[in-house]
Each structure stands twice: as C-alpha cells, then as structure tokens.
Enzyme design. Structure first.
Site, PDB file in Angstrom:
ATOM      1  N   TYR A  15      15.817   0.179  -3.163  1.00  0.00           N
ATOM      2  CA  TYR A  15      15.068  -0.227  -2.786  1.00  0.00           C
ATOM      3  C   TYR A  15      13.940   0.600  -3.924  1.00  0.00           C
ATOM      4  O   TYR A  15      13.862   1.387  -3.615  1.00  0.00           O
ATOM      5  CB  TYR A  15      14.620  -0.777  -1.537  1.00  0.00           C
ATOM      6  CG  TYR A  15      15.515  -1.985  -0.509  1.00  0.00           C
ATOM      7  CD1 TYR A  15      14.788  -3.141  -0.491  1.00  0.00           C
ATOM      8  CD2 TYR A  15      16.661  -1.784  -0.312  1.00  0.00           C
ATOM      9  CE1 TYR A  15      15.213  -4.145  -0.066  1.00  0.00           C
ATOM     10  CE2 TYR A  15      17.303  -2.746   0.740  1.00  0.00           C
ATOM     11  CZ  TYR A  15      16.401  -3.563   0.275  1.00  0.00           C
ATOM     12  OH  TYR A  15      17.082  -4.918   0.697  1.00  0.00           O
ATOM     13  N   ASP A  21      11.980  -9.772   2.889  1.00  0.00           N
ATOM     14  CA  ASP A  21      11.454 -10.534   3.756  1.00  0.00           C
ATOM     15  C   ASP A  21      10.386 -11.171   3.029  1.00  0.00           C
ATOM     16  O   ASP A  21      10.726 -11.183   2.397  1.00  0.00           O
ATOM     17  CB  ASP A  21      10.636  -9.015   5.200  1.00  0.00           C
ATOM     18  CG  ASP A  21      10.752  -8.652   6.026  1.00  0.00           C
ATOM     19  OD1 ASP A  21      12.375  -9.227   6.512  1.00  0.00           O
ATOM     20  OD2 ASP A  21      10.790  -7.654   6.452  1.00  0.00           O
TER      21      ASP A  21
END
Length: 264
Positions: free
Chosen positions: A109, A51
C-alpha cells in the site's frame, strides 16, 4: 473455471469495495458488469475490502464461471461495461482451489502526503495535504521500527475483528522525489523550505489490519511535525494500545499498489 482479475479504481465515488446498503461499491459495479457479460449472477471475492475513498492499482478479485470465453478476453469485455473510474487490468485462469484470502501473498500500500499551504485541486481525492513542514528523516527513522513481525494492536482500529493482530511488515519506506515537488506560496521565502514536497509512505507486508496503513500514516505525520519522537513508535508498538498511536489518516491518500501471490 476460476478467474483472477486485477482491478484498478479511483475509490472517490464509492463506499469501498464490498457490497453494502448505504451506497455504490466496486464489487456491485463488477458484478453488474459480469451479469451483463455472462447473463447469470456471479459473486466475486476481493482480496482487499478497501474502505470508502481508498484507491487501487490492482485489487485481486476472483469468481467462478462456466464459459467458452478465454480468460484473457474477459478483462476487455468487462471494461466496456464498467464506469470509467473502474478498470480490469488483467484476467487469468487460476486453480479451482485458489483463494485470495488464503493464498500466501505480499501486499503493498502507498499513502501520499503533500506538504503545502494550499490544497492542490487536482490532488484533492488522492493526497492528504499537510500545512506544516515535515521532518522526512524523523519519519524514515520511525518507519524503521515498524518493520518485522509485531503485534500491531496499537495500529489497528478498535473495530477490527480478527483472532490475531500479529503481522509482518517486510518494508516501510518514506520517500520524497524532488521531481514531484510543486511551486510553493513564495519560493524565495526561506520559511517555505520543505513545502511543495510529495511524501510517499509505502508499506509491504503479509497482511494488514483494519485501518492499519492509515494509522501508520497518521502516526508518521505526527512524528514528522514534531508531536512525537521517532523512538516513541517502538514504545507505541509495545503498548498494544490504539490510543498511543497517531490519528487515522483520511482514506483519500491511500492506494493499494499490488498483491503478489507466491503460488502464481
């Protein structure tokens, strides 16, 4: 040949990885550099459509090209054509049928949180600042409930368009390295205990839903500040209801660390 790139970037100035109409993207910059290098339009496929504001230390990107250039020489050739906040760390030739979306993989992540009364200017684009102390032990306990195979509907954006929300989390760790601690407002004040720390939430899984890691981070912050008990995370998972989990943490604290492909 089909080429696999490992692409690192600071996502602060971009509207995410994938090309879109409302602003500059990582994919757009990569494809502009590829056009300049090979003089033909080349379409890339990213392993993760990060994003806006999300960073990467190695997003896998593949493309096909007819060239006599060695695959390993493509990375440095692209880097001189890319903005300084995007770098290709490596370029290798892979099988013609290799695809980053279908190849078995483990993705990692990391979400970074600074517990500090004042935001640190040099961290403004990569760390979430939380202005209250966080209970590290409670966050670690809560993170344990997320490990394993679960339906992560509660930790997925309502806009996620997938047939199944079942994912496997191999590891969800919450750590704090004292070497990352910075001076607090008043180090001599007992009430400043816990401030200055950098907390890292590192999650490894076989795949992630839209906003999943950011919702996990937002939920663990709620646990850390005492708004939710660690044991409640297990109930949140079982509820399969997005409204039961914590808020979606800001994009700037999230970095894609790596994708490990089983077949490479």
């Amino acid at each position: 040949m089909r080429v696999l790139l490992r692409v690192a970037y600071d996502g602060s100035a971009y509207c995410g990885y994938q090309i879109q109409d409302n602003g500059d993207t990582i994919q757009e910059e990569l494809e502009k550099a590829l056009l300049d290098l090979f003089c033909v339009p080349i379409e890339t496929t990213g392993g993760s459509r990060t994003d806006a504001g999300v960073h990467s230390l190695g997003n896998p990107v593949v493309f096909d090209v007819e060239t006599k250039m060695k695959a390993m020489s493509i990375a440095p050739a692209l880097n001189v054509r890319l903005p300084e906040d995007i770098r290709v760390l490596s370029s290798v030739e892979v099988a013609s049928d290799f695809h980053p979306h279908t190849a078995p993989s483990r993705k990692t992540y990391e979400y970074c949180i600074r517990v500090q009364r004042m935001e640190v200017p040099t961290e403004r684009n990569r760390v979430l600042t939380v202005h209250v102390p966080l209970d590290l032990a409670a966050m670690q306990k809560a993170a344990g409930y997320l490990e394993g195979e679960h339906d992560f509907t509660s930790f997925s954006s309502i806009h996620a368009q997938v047939t199944s929300k079942v994912r496997t989390i191999y590891s969800c760790q919450v750590t704090c390295d004292e070497r990352d601690t910075i001076p607090t407002y008043n180090p001599l004040d007992p009430e400043e205990e816990g401030f200055g720390r950098l907390i890292r939430i590192r999650v490894t899984g076989n795949g992630f839903l839209y906003n999943m890691v950011r919702i996990i981070a937002g939920t663990l912050v709620e646990v850390g500040r005492g708004a939710m008990k660690a044991e409640e995370v297990e109930k949140v998972l079982a509820a399969m209801d997005r409204s039961k989990a914590g808020p979606t943490a800001p994009a700037k604290g999230l970095t894609m660390i790596r994708t490990e492909f089983v077949e490479l």
